[in-house]
Design a protein around this motif. Structure first.
Motif, PDB file in Angstrom:
ATOM      1  N   PRO A 208       5.343 -35.811  -5.893  1.00  0.00           N
ATOM      2  CA  PRO A 208       6.422 -36.733  -6.078  1.00  0.00           C
ATOM      3  C   PRO A 208       6.506 -37.883  -6.851  1.00  0.00           C
ATOM      4  CG  PRO A 208       5.924 -36.599  -3.676  1.00  0.00           C
ATOM      5  CD  PRO A 208       5.066 -35.918  -4.523  1.00  0.00           C
ATOM      6  N   TRP A 209       5.196 -38.212  -7.288  1.00  0.00           N
ATOM      7  CA  TRP A 209       4.865 -39.358  -8.215  1.00  0.00           C
ATOM      8  C   TRP A 209       4.537 -39.141  -9.607  1.00  0.00           C
ATOM      9  CZ3 TRP A 209       6.509 -41.581  -4.049  1.00  0.00           C
ATOM     10  CH2 TRP A 209       6.215 -41.087  -2.975  1.00  0.00           C
ATOM     11  N   ASP A 210       4.425 -37.791  -9.959  1.00  0.00           N
ATOM     12  CA  ASP A 210       4.026 -37.258 -11.089  1.00  0.00           C
ATOM     13  C   ASP A 210       5.300 -36.547 -12.126  1.00  0.00           C
ATOM     14  OD1 ASP A 210       2.654 -36.334 -13.329  1.00  0.00           O
ATOM     15  OD2 ASP A 210       0.795 -35.648 -12.286  1.00  0.00           O
ATOM     16  N   ASP A 211       5.770 -37.155 -12.966  1.00  0.00           N
ATOM     17  CA  ASP A 211       6.975 -36.598 -13.679  1.00  0.00           C
ATOM     18  C   ASP A 211       6.506 -35.560 -14.866  1.00  0.00           C
ATOM     19  OD1 ASP A 211       5.979 -38.264 -15.409  1.00  0.00           O
ATOM     20  OD2 ASP A 211       7.926 -39.610 -15.441  1.00  0.00           O
ATOM     21  N   ARG A 212       5.228 -35.299 -14.681  1.00  0.00           N
ATOM     22  CA  ARG A 212       4.781 -34.340 -15.707  1.00  0.00           C
ATOM     23  C   ARG A 212       5.200 -32.897 -15.318  1.00  0.00           C
ATOM     24  NH1 ARG A 212      -1.315 -36.122 -16.582  1.00  0.00           N
ATOM     25  NH2 ARG A 212      -1.150 -36.194 -14.297  1.00  0.00           N
ATOM     26  N   PHE A 213       5.379 -32.735 -13.972  1.00  0.00           N
ATOM     27  CA  PHE A 213       5.408 -31.387 -13.245  1.00  0.00           C
ATOM     28  C   PHE A 213       6.980 -31.103 -13.476  1.00  0.00           C
ATOM     29  CE2 PHE A 213       1.239 -32.632 -12.116  1.00  0.00           C
ATOM     30  CZ  PHE A 213       0.695 -31.130 -12.135  1.00  0.00           C
ATOM     31  N   GLY A 214       7.457 -29.835 -13.750  1.00  0.00           N
ATOM     32  CA  GLY A 214       8.853 -29.395 -13.792  1.00  0.00           C
ATOM     33  C   GLY A 214       9.170 -28.291 -12.674  1.00  0.00           C
ATOM     34  N   ALA A 215       8.192 -27.822 -11.940  1.00  0.00           N
ATOM     35  CA  ALA A 215       8.481 -26.892 -10.964  1.00  0.00           C
ATOM     36  C   ALA A 215       7.201 -26.874 -10.093  1.00  0.00           C
ATOM     37  CB  ALA A 215       8.974 -25.514 -11.362  1.00  0.00           C
ATOM     38  N   ALA A 216       7.219 -26.287  -8.877  1.00  0.00           N
ATOM     39  CA  ALA A 216       5.986 -26.002  -8.060  1.00  0.00           C
ATOM     40  C   ALA A 216       6.182 -24.780  -7.108  1.00  0.00           C
ATOM     41  CB  ALA A 216       5.748 -27.435  -7.230  1.00  0.00           C
ATOM     42  N   GLN A 217       5.136 -24.465  -6.794  1.00  0.00           N
ATOM     43  CA  GLN A 217       5.197 -23.176  -5.817  1.00  0.00           C
ATOM     44  C   GLN A 217       4.125 -23.529  -4.756  1.00  0.00           C
ATOM     45  OE1 GLN A 217       3.401 -19.298  -5.591  1.00  0.00           O
ATOM     46  NE2 GLN A 217       3.999 -19.932  -3.290  1.00  0.00           N
ATOM     47  N   LEU A 218       4.551 -23.708  -3.355  1.00  0.00           N
ATOM     48  CA  LEU A 218       3.487 -23.942  -2.271  1.00  0.00           C
ATOM     49  C   LEU A 218       3.464 -22.992  -1.321  1.00  0.00           C
ATOM     50  CD1 LEU A 218       4.809 -27.638  -1.665  1.00  0.00           C
ATOM     51  CD2 LEU A 218       2.975 -27.003  -3.394  1.00  0.00           C
ATOM     52  N   THR A 219       2.312 -22.380  -1.110  1.00  0.00           N
ATOM     53  CA  THR A 219       2.018 -21.204  -0.123  1.00  0.00           C
ATOM     54  C   THR A 219       1.293 -21.693   1.083  1.00  0.00           C
ATOM     55  OG1 THR A 219       1.971 -19.654  -1.796  1.00  0.00           O
ATOM     56  CG2 THR A 219       1.137 -18.967   0.351  1.00  0.00           C
ATOM     57  N   VAL A 220       1.884 -21.655   2.249  1.00  0.00           N
ATOM     58  CA  VAL A 220       1.599 -21.918   3.617  1.00  0.00           C
ATOM     59  C   VAL A 220       0.833 -23.291   3.452  1.00  0.00           C
ATOM     60  CG1 VAL A 220       1.348 -19.576   4.544  1.00  0.00           C
ATOM     61  CG2 VAL A 220      -0.506 -20.306   3.277  1.00  0.00           C
ATOM     62  N   PRO A 221       1.506 -24.265   3.164  1.00  0.00           N
ATOM     63  CA  PRO A 221       0.942 -25.579   2.802  1.00  0.00           C
ATOM     64  C   PRO A 221       0.590 -26.331   4.308  1.00  0.00           C
ATOM     65  CG  PRO A 221       3.356 -25.844   2.708  1.00  0.00           C
ATOM     66  CD  PRO A 221       3.041 -24.387   2.718  1.00  0.00           C
ATOM     67  N   THR A 222      -0.686 -27.050   3.990  1.00  0.00           N
ATOM     68  CA  THR A 222      -1.102 -27.682   5.241  1.00  0.00           C
ATOM     69  C   THR A 222      -0.699 -29.351   5.383  1.00  0.00           C
ATOM     70  OG1 THR A 222      -3.250 -28.143   6.630  1.00  0.00           O
ATOM     71  CG2 THR A 222      -3.280 -28.248   4.256  1.00  0.00           C
ATOM     72  N   PHE A 223      -1.115 -29.927   6.132  1.00  0.00           N
ATOM     73  CA  PHE A 223      -0.888 -31.269   6.463  1.00  0.00           C
ATOM     74  C   PHE A 223       0.667 -31.803   6.510  1.00  0.00           C
ATOM     75  CE2 PHE A 223      -4.802 -31.654   3.328  1.00  0.00           C
ATOM     76  CZ  PHE A 223      -5.522 -31.499   3.969  1.00  0.00           C
ATOM     77  N   GLY A 224       1.425 -30.721   7.071  1.00  0.00           N
ATOM     78  CA  GLY A 224       2.706 -30.986   7.342  1.00  0.00           C
ATOM     79  C   GLY A 224       3.080 -31.544   8.878  1.00  0.00           C
ATOM     80  N   ASN A 225       3.637 -32.512   8.859  1.00  0.00           N
ATOM     81  CA  ASN A 225       4.075 -32.933  10.245  1.00  0.00           C
ATOM     82  C   ASN A 225       2.743 -33.195  11.262  1.00  0.00           C
ATOM     83  OD1 ASN A 225       5.196 -33.714  12.721  1.00  0.00           O
ATOM     84  ND2 ASN A 225       7.144 -32.640  12.437  1.00  0.00           N
ATOM     85  N   HIS A 226       2.206 -34.363  10.740  1.00  0.00           N
ATOM     86  CA  HIS A 226       0.779 -34.753  11.713  1.00  0.00           C
ATOM     87  C   HIS A 226       0.867 -34.792  13.073  1.00  0.00           C
ATOM     88  CE1 HIS A 226      -2.407 -34.163   8.802  1.00  0.00           C
ATOM     89  NE2 HIS A 226      -1.933 -35.201   7.873  1.00  0.00           N
ATOM     90  N   PRO A 227       2.071 -35.751  13.236  1.00  0.00           N
ATOM     91  CA  PRO A 227       2.386 -35.936  14.768  1.00  0.00           C
ATOM     92  C   PRO A 227       2.498 -34.685  15.796  1.00  0.00           C
ATOM     93  CG  PRO A 227       3.745 -37.336  13.632  1.00  0.00           C
ATOM     94  CD  PRO A 227       3.112 -36.552  12.551  1.00  0.00           C
TER      95      PRO A 227
END
Length: 338
Positions: A212-231
């Motif tokens: 979110p903070w780095d505008d050098r990136f134009g696209a991304a692909q995340l596979t089975v990402p961890t750390f989502g919704n800690h509660p």
């Protein structure tokens, strides 16, 4: 709901249907969530990364692969690999995050999603084989708890910074990857990013926190990402690093204040660049509800590929992996290619 024969003492599908998973939200962000990460990003961008390329280690799939070292926040020197086009100049660049456990070679991350591309494959601090650091556990159960007492000391924040510094190192090694300035719809030039991000599991969660903070990136692909919704993760048993966090939480419930700053789904609500997420219906290591929470929260253009399972071998896995690689090539061609 996907079901496989297994010997885990819990249900790796967690009783959720696909429709259930598509409605899992992100937790609310702390009031200073964005300010915290913006400050971490600015600190990382001030680092003189001083990358150094080692001897040629491999040549295949249109790239030459070298070892690389670079400096990250705190003066920590890290290693990894860099892939450079075997012929011609690089027109695109990728930062490729790894899963928990690190990486021992550049192997499965090559070939790259686009031709005429370069990539850096860093080992973040504490992770093998080229990111090992004294005092930082190299096993996921210990690593994920290192410095967790404070948002300012938690190792996950430094690992995110390692990705930013890796991007800086790649741009220094391949100057052509600095964003182009082209005429925009509004008066004046608009910078077109030249970098893409790839991350799986641990690397997917770190990527969600970094992007979110780095505008050098134009696209991304995340596979089975961890750390989502800690509660929610804290209520779900698993065989991955989340179980160590659950155990710590049982004795230290105040850790939720720290975890709220390192929630990949909360961060995803700030990601505006096009993002392809591959999320699994069944996953004993990274609970699917957290994976889908990352996808569901994305603020920009998004695509979803549903996988039958993650961190688990199953019939049809090779076909789904081939489909994902084809989607990845198409996705980055549409959103990063020129």
């Amino acid at each position: 709901m996907t079901s496989f024969e297994h010997d885990f003492p819990f249900d790796p599908a967690y009783g959720r249907t696909l429709d259930d998973l598509l409605h899992i939200p992100a937790p609310a962000a702390p009031d200073d969530f964005a300010a915290f990460w913006q400050a971490r990003y600015e600190e990382a961008r001030q680092v003189a990364t001083e990358p150094q390329i080692g001897p040629l280690e491999d040549e295949r799939d249109g790239v030459r692969i070298h070892g690389v070292t670079f400096t990250s926040v705190g003066g920590v020197r890290l290693g990894g690999w860099v892939a450079l086009p075997a012929e011609g100049d690089a027109e695109y660049g990728f930062v490729i995050g790894h899963g928990y456990g690190g990486r021992a070679e550049a192997g499965p991350d090559v070939p790259l999603p686009l031709p005429k591309a370069a990539a850096i494959l860093p080992c973040v601090r504490g992770m093998g084989t080229r990111g090992l650091r004294p005092g930082i556990p190299d096993q996921s159960a210990g690593h994920v708890l290192h410095g967790i007492e404070s948002r300012d000391t938690y190792v996950i924040g430094d690992c995110v910074a390692d990705l930013w510094c890796a991007a800086s190192a790649l741009q220094q090694l391949v100057p052509g990857l600095v964003a182009d300035a082209v005429p925009g719809r509004v008066p004046g030039p608009v910078e077109v990013p030249r970098l893409g991000y790839l991350g799986e599991s641990f690397g997917g969660g770190l990527g969600a926190l970094a992007l979110p903070w780095d505008d050098r990136f134009g696209a991304a692909q995340l596979t089975v990402p961890t750390f989502g919704n800690h509660p929610l993760r804290l209520t779900l048993p698993c065989a991955g690093s989340g179980e160590a966090v659950r155990g710590y939480f049982a004795d230290h419930p105040e850790v939720t204040d720290v975890l709220s700053y390192f929630d990949a789904a909360t961060a995803a609500a700030h990601i505006e660049l096009p993002t392809l997420v591959a999320a699994a219906l069944f996953d004993p290591s990274v609970p699917p509800p957290g994976q889908f929470a990352v996808h569901n929260a994305l603020a920009g253009p998004r695509e979803l590929q549903v996988l039958s399972a993650g961190h688990f071998e199953y019939d049809g896995q090779a076909d789904e992996t081939a489909e994902l690689h084809a989607n990845r090539r198409r996705f980055f061609t549409e959103h990063l290619g020129r």
